[in-house]
Design an enzyme around this catalytic site. Structure first.
Site, PDB file in Angstrom:
ATOM      1  N   GLU A 119      -8.784  -9.975 -29.625  1.00  0.00           N
ATOM      2  CA  GLU A 119      -9.000 -11.416 -29.845  1.00  0.00           C
ATOM      3  C   GLU A 119      -7.990 -11.959 -30.854  1.00  0.00           C
ATOM      4  O   GLU A 119      -7.489 -13.069 -30.701  1.00  0.00           O
ATOM      5  CB  GLU A 119     -10.431 -11.700 -30.319  1.00  0.00           C
ATOM      6  CG  GLU A 119     -11.541 -11.160 -29.424  1.00  0.00           C
ATOM      7  CD  GLU A 119     -11.375 -11.450 -27.941  1.00  0.00           C
ATOM      8  OE1 GLU A 119     -10.792 -12.500 -27.593  1.00  0.00           O
ATOM      9  OE2 GLU A 119     -11.816 -10.615 -27.120  1.00  0.00           O
ATOM     10  N   MET A 130     -14.657 -13.830 -27.725  1.00  0.00           N
ATOM     11  CA  MET A 130     -13.874 -14.982 -27.262  1.00  0.00           C
ATOM     12  C   MET A 130     -12.933 -15.460 -28.359  1.00  0.00           C
ATOM     13  O   MET A 130     -13.342 -15.638 -29.508  1.00  0.00           O
ATOM     14  CB  MET A 130     -14.846 -16.086 -26.829  1.00  0.00           C
ATOM     15  CG  MET A 130     -14.178 -17.367 -26.387  1.00  0.00           C
ATOM     16  SD  MET A 130     -13.161 -17.102 -24.896  1.00  0.00           S
ATOM     17  CE  MET A 130     -11.861 -18.299 -25.188  1.00  0.00           C
TER      18      MET A 130
HETATM   19  N1  B3K Z   1     -10.931 -14.642 -22.957  1.00  0.00           N
HETATM   20  C1  B3K Z   1     -12.256 -14.103 -23.089  1.00  0.00           C
HETATM   21  C2  B3K Z   1     -12.964 -13.899 -21.806  1.00  0.00           C
HETATM   22  C3  B3K Z   1     -13.615 -15.096 -21.248  1.00  0.00           C
HETATM   23  C4  B3K Z   1     -14.444 -14.744 -20.054  1.00  0.00           C
HETATM   24  C5  B3K Z   1     -14.972 -15.925 -19.363  1.00  0.00           C
HETATM   25  N2  B3K Z   1     -15.945 -15.571 -18.337  1.00  0.00           N
HETATM   26  C6  B3K Z   1     -12.248 -12.818 -23.848  1.00  0.00           C
HETATM   27  C7  B3K Z   1     -11.002 -12.053 -23.836  1.00  0.00           C
HETATM   28  O1  B3K Z   1     -10.480 -11.640 -22.832  1.00  0.00           O
HETATM   29  O2  B3K Z   1     -10.466 -11.877 -24.891  1.00  0.00           O
HETATM   30 ZN    ZN Z   2      -8.575 -11.393 -23.624  1.00  0.00          ZN
END
Ligand code: B3K
Ligand code: ZN
Length: 869
Positions: free
Chosen positions: A298, A263
C-alpha cells in the site's frame, strides 16, 4: 433481475466531455442518515457538449445547484444522474443522503464495529455522492467531517488537517485538504474512537513525516510490527526506487470488516486488521511477513498508483502488477529471496494457472468487464507482476530503473496506460519490446516443450524449444510470445559450463520468440545437466524429460537455491503424477528409494538454510497437482499425496526426529533465521505427526509453545494427521481465543480444511460458533473459503453436498455482500475440470444461482461465463 448487466469494453475508452478539478466534500455523519454535500468545479473538455452523466448508486438526492442556483435540468436514472443544458465552466452542488448503517456490502461509506470507514476502489465513490467516478478525472479534494465527539473523537480524511472546531449537541468537525489531485477511488474517510500509535520518519531530503496507526482500543501492543514495516517500506523505496514520500502525514486505520487486504487511499490507508495487528501470542510468522508485504504494497502505491494512476480500469495491472513486483522485491531484499520466490511461484503454478483454465480466464489487461471488482485477480496482480519481472530480467536493474524514472517524468500527476509504461521502459533502455507487449493482451499459460541433444564429437548441445499457448475461455487463437528463458549447464562434477555460441560467451537468458526455435551451444565438453526456467524466468509451464538422476543432481548442485527447490518439485511431480495414474488403475502407490534418498540428502545438507529445507520438503498442494491433469480426480490425488507424505514420514522418521529435537524452542523473535528455524521444526512436526509418536509429540508441542506460530503448527499437524488429540487441542484453543475473531480465523480455517470424513457437518455446526459471523469477510473466508478451496475431498464429495452448501451461502451473500460472494464462487466455476457426475452437480448449483431474481452483477458475470457453451 430487471435489466441484464452490460459489459464495458477496453476498445470503447473515451475521455470525459467534462472534468472536475476541485471537489469540496461536507459530511454530516449519522448512522442511518448521513448528509453529503459535494461542491465540484466542473470544466468542459469537449467543445459543444452541454450534458454530463454522473455515476450514482443507492443515493437519495436532495439538492442540485449550479453556480448557487437550483438547477432544474437533471434526471435520475438507475445508474446515476444526467445533467443537461450546462454552461462550459461552473460550480456544481449536490446534496445526497446515505445510510452507512445499512451498508453491508462494505463498499462506499459503512460502519465497521461502530467506526465509519470508506472503500471506494473500484466504483464505490458513487455510493457516496453523484460524481464522475472514473480514474481519469483528477481533482483536488477538501473534506469536512462532522460527528458526535465522544463516539467519534477521530475524524480522518486524505491529506493534511486544515481546521477543526466544536459544534452544538456534543458534535465536532474537522477539515482536511489533499494537495494532490486524485481520482475518486482514492478518497477515504474514517471516523471513530481508536488507540493511536504515533511515530515519525525523516525522508532523505530531511522532511519529517508523522506516521499514525489507528487500531481498536486495547490493541496498541499489536501495532508495532506494522509501524516498523511502514518505516522499512519508506526507507526501501528511497534506496531502491529513488522515491520519497510526498505528504506531511501518513495514516493507517485497521478495521475488522473489510472485503480485501487493504486500500491505498492517499495519505489514509484503510487496512483489514489482519494485515496490521500482530504480537507473538496472536500472530504467526506468516502473519508477520504478510503484514510487512501488505504495508509495503500500500505504501508503494503512493507512487505506482496514486501519483501515476490508471486511465481506465482495464489498465489496473499498470498499478497492481507493478506494485506487487515492488512489494515482492521489498520482501526479498529484507528477507530470503529464495523463500519469497518459491511462495510467489507456488501461487502462479497453483491458483493463477488454474484461473487461466477457468471460465474467467483473461489477459493481465482485460478487454471486457461487467463488474470491475471481479478483475482484482491473480492474473492482474500476480501474473501482472511476473510480466514486470520479465521486463526487469530483459533490461537488468539499471535500465529498468532508468525506465521507471522516465515513466515518472512523463506521467507524474496523470492517469496512464500499460502502454505508457512499456513505452517508457523501451525508450529508456533502447530494447525493443514490440513482441513482448503481447503479454498484456494474450491470456493463458504458455507451455514450453524442450528437448536436448548432446553431440560429443562437436561438443555441442542443441536445445529445441517449442512454445504454444492452449486456448482459453476468452481467446481461442494464440500467438508466440517473447519468453525470457533462463538456463544454466552443469558438468558432472557440479561445475558450471559457460554458455557459448560460436565461441562467444552468451547470456543465460535465452529469448524464445518463435513457436519453434533451436539454440546451439558450443565448447560443451561433456553431456551436461541443464537447469531450466531458473528463477521461474517466465510464467509458463515447462515440459522436459528429466531423469530422476538429473533432478537429484540439480537438487544438490544447482547454484541457485530456487533451482534446487524447483528440481525437488519436478522430482515429486514426476512420481506423484505417475502414482495418480497407478491408483486410478487400481495399483498401489510406489515411490522409488532413490527419490526418498534425494530428499534425505536435503534434510541432512549442511549447505542449505533451514527455511529452504522446509520449502523443499513441502509437497505440492492438491490443487496444484490437479492442474497437471485434464480431468481432476480429487480422490486419487488425495490418496497419492497422502501416501507420499506418509511414505516420507516413515522412511525419514529418524531424520525428522533428529532435526526436530535439535531445534529447541527459543525465545520468540521475528529475525529471518528464527523464522527459518521454526519453519523447519514445524515441517518436521507435520511429518512426525504421521508416525507412532504423533499424538505425544504434537500435544507436547502445543503445550510447550510460547508463540502462535508453534501453536498453530501443532493444531495444523493434529488436524491433517487426524490425530486422536485433535479434538482436545481444538477445544483448548477455542476456549482460550474465542473472544478474538482474528485469532479464531486460524481455527476456522482448520475446521474448514479438515480432511476427515463428515467435515461438512462440522463446518455447518461451526457457523453457530459465537466467534463466527457471515457478515465478517475474514470469518467467512476462513471457514467457508477454506472448506471450498483447501478441502477438495470434502468439497467435491460425490453426493454434491459440498456444492449445495456453497450455493446456500452464496444465496445469502448475494444480498448482503456480493463482492465476498463473488470471490467464494470460484471453485464452483471450474466444473468442467471434473468428471461428468461432479460436473452435473456443480452445474445444477450454478443454474440454481442463475435463477435468483436479484442476482448481483458480480455473480451474474461469473455464472454467465461459466454456463456459456
Ligand atoms: N487497490 C486495492 C484493491 C481494491 C479492490 C477493490 N475491489 C488494494 C491493493 O491492491 O492494494
Ligand atoms: Zn495494490
Amino acid at each position: 433481475m430487471t435489466q441484464q448487466p452490460q459489459a464495458k469494453y477496453r476498445k470503447d475508452y473515451k475521455a470525459p466531455d467534462f472534468t472536475i478539478t476541485h471537489l469540496d466534500l461536507d459530511f454530516d455523519l449519522q448512522a442511518s442518515h448521513t448528509q453529503v454535500i459535494a461542491k465540484s468545479r466542473v470544466k468542459q473538455q469537449v467543445i459543444g457538449s452541454d450534458s454530463m452523466f454522473l455515476d450514482g448508486d443507492g443515493l437519495s438526492l436532495k439538492r442540485v445547484e449550479i453556480n448557487g442556483e437550483a438547477w432544474p435540468h437533471f434526471e435520475e436514472t438507475p445508474e446515476g444522474l444526467v445533467l443537461t443544458q450546462l454552461p462550459t465552466e461552473f460550480e456544481l452542488l449536490i446534496e445526497t443522503h446515505i445510510d452507512p448503517a445499512a451498508n453491508s456490502s462494505l463498499e462506499g461509506l459503512y460502519l465497521s464495529d461502530g467506526a465509519y470507514c470508506t472503500q471506494c476502489e473500484a466504483e464505490g465513490f458513487r455510493r457516496i455522492t453523484y460524481y464522475l467516478d472514473r480514474p481519469d478525472v483528477l481533482a483536488k479534494f477538501t473534506t469536512k467531517i462532522a460527528a458526535d465527539k465522544s463516539a467519534f473523537p477521530f475524524l480522518l480524511s486524505n491529506g493534511n488537517k486544515v481546521g477543526s472546531g466544536e459544534l452544538e449537541s456534543g458534535r465536532h468537525w474537522v477539515q482536511w485538504e489533499d494537495p494532490y489531485a486524485k481520482p475518486s477511488y482514492l478518497f477515504a474517510l474514517v471516523a471513530g474512537d481508536f488507540d493511536r500509535l504515533a511515530d515519525s520518519f525523516t525522508t532523505r531530503s530531511g522532511r519529517d513525516v508523522a506516521l499514525e496507526i489507528f487500531v481498536d482500543k486495547g490493541n496498541l501492543d499489536r501495532a508495532t510490527h506494522a509501524m516498523t514495516s511502514l518505516k522499512n517500506s519508506m526507507k526501501w523505496d528511497e534506496d531502491r526506487f529513488d522515491l520519497e514520500y510526498d505528504l506531511d502525514i501518513y495514516m493507517i486505520v485497521a478495521v475488522d470488516f473489510f472485503n480485501m487486504g487493504a486500500m491505498e487511499n492517499k495519505g489514509l490507508n484503510v487496512f483489514n486488521s489482519k494485515y496490521v495487528l500482530a504480537n507473538s501470542d496472536t500472530a504467526t510468522d506468516t502473519d508477520y511477513l504478510g503484514i510487512e508485504a501488505v504495508i509495503g504494497h500500500e505504501y508503494f502505491h503512493n507512487w505506482t498508483g496514486n501519483r501515476v494512476t490508471c486511465r481506465d480500469w482495464f489498465q489496473l495491472s499498470l498499478k497492481e502488477g507493478l506494485t506487487v513486483f515492488r512489494d515482492q522485491e521489498f520482501s526479498s531484499d529484507l528477507g530470503s529471496r529464495a523463500v519469497n520466490r518459491i511462495g510467489n511461484v507456488r501461487t502462479m503454478r497453483g491458483p493463477q494457472f488454474a484461473e487461466d483454465r477457468s471460465p474467467m480466464a483473461h489477459p493481465i489487461r482485460p478487454d471486457k468487464v461487467i463488474e470491475m471488482n471481479n478483475f482484482y485477480t491473480l492474473t492482474v496482480y500476480e501474473k501482472g507482476s511476473e510480466v514486470i519481472r520479465m521486463m526487469h530480467t530483459l533490461l537488468g536493474e539499471v535500465k529498468f530503473q532508468k525506465g521507471i524514472k522516465l515513466y515518472f517524468e512523463r506521467h507524474d500527476g496523470t492517469a496512464a496506460t500499460c502502454e505508457d509504461f512499456v513505452k517508457a521502459m523501451e525508450d529508456a533502455s533502447g530494447i525493443d519490446l514490440k513482441q513482448f507487449r503481447l503479454w498484456y493482451s494474450q491470456s493463458g499459460t504458455p507451455v514450453l516443450d524442450v528437448t536436448s541433444v548432446y553431440d560429443d564429437e562437436s561438443n555441442t548441445l542443441t536445445l529445441r524449444v517449442k512454445q504454444h499457448t492452449p486456448s482459453t475461455a476468452d481467446q481461442k487463437d494464440k500467438q508466440p510470445l517473447m519468453i525470457p528463458f533462463d538456463v544454466e549447464l552443469y558438468a558432472s562434477d557440479g561445475n558450471v559450463i559457460e554458455l557459448q555460441c560460436n565461441g562467444e560467451v552468451v547470456s543465460n537468458v535465452l529469448h524464445v520468440a518463435e513457436s519453434e526455435q533451436t539454440f546451439v551451444f558450443d565448447n560443451v565438453g561433456e553431456q551436461p545437466v541443464i537447469s531450466m526456467l531458473r528463477e521461474f524466468s517466465a510464467p509458463v509451464t515447462l515440459h522436459y524429460a528429466y531423469s530422476d538422476e538429473e533432478l537429484a543432481f540439480l537438487m544438490v548442485h544447482a547454484r541457485n537455491e530456487f533451482a534446487r527447490w524447483d528440481a525437488g518439485q519436478m522430482l515429486l511431480a514426476k512420481h506423484i503424477k505417475a502414482n495418480v495414474i497407478r491408483v486410478q488403475a487400481g495399483e498401489a502407490v510406489h515411490i522409488p528409494e532413490e527419490v526418498v534418498d534425494a530428499f534425505r540428502g536435503v534434510l541432512l545438507s549442511d549447505q542449505l538454510d533451514a527455511a529452504l529445507i522446509a520449502e523443499v520438503m513441502q509437497l505440492p498442494s492438491e490443487n496444484e497437482i490437479g492442474g497437471w491433469f485434464d480431468v481432476v480426480d480429487v480422490d486419487a490425488i488425495n490418496a497419492v499425496r497422502g501416501a507420499t507424505k506418509q511414505h516420507f514420514a516413515n522412511e525419514l522418521a529418524d531424520e525428522f526426529s533428529a532435526i526436530y529435537h535439535s531445534l529447541k524452542q527459543m525465545e520468540y523473535s521475528i529475525a529471518h533465521d528464527a523464522i527459518g528455524q521454526r519453519s523447519l521444526r514445524n515441517m518436521c512436526l507435520a511429518y512426525l505427526a504421521l508416525t507412532e509418536q504423533g499424538d505425544d509429540i504434537v500435544s507436547a508441542h502445543y503445550t510447550d509453545s510460547n508463540n502462535m506460530t508453534d501453536t498453530a503448527a501443532a493444531l495444523a499437524a493434529a488436524n491433517h494427521a487426524e490425530l486422536a488429540s485433535r479434538a482436545a487441542l481444538m477445544q483448548a484453543f477455542s476456549d482460550k481465543w474465542q473472544h478474538d475473531g482474528l485469532v479464531m480465523d486460524k481455527w476456522f480455517m482448520l475446521q474448514g480444511g479438515n480432511p476427515a470424513q463428515g467435515a461438512l457437518d462440522n463446518v455447518k455446526a461451526q457457523m453457530s460458533h459465537p466467534a463466527f459471523s457471515l457478515k465478517n469477510p475474514n470469518r467467512t473466508r476462513s471457514l467457508v473459503g477454506a472448506f471450498c478451496n483447501n478441502n477438495p475431498v470434502n468439497f467435491h464429495a460425490k453426493d454434491g453436498a459440498g456444492y449445495e452448501f456453497l450455493s446456500d451461502i452464496l444465496i445469502q451473500l448475494n444480498e448482503s455482500n456480493p463482492q465476498v460472494a463473488s470471490r467464494l464462487i470460484d471453485p464452483l466455476l471450474k466444473f468442467k475440470r471434473f468428471d461428468q457426475d461432479r460436473q452435473a452437480l456443480m452445474r445444477d448449483q450454478l443454474e440454481r444461482l442463475a435463477l435468483l431474481d436479484n442476482l448481483a452483477k458480480d455473480l451474474y458475470e461469473k455464472i454467465n461465463k461459466a454456463l456459456e457453451v
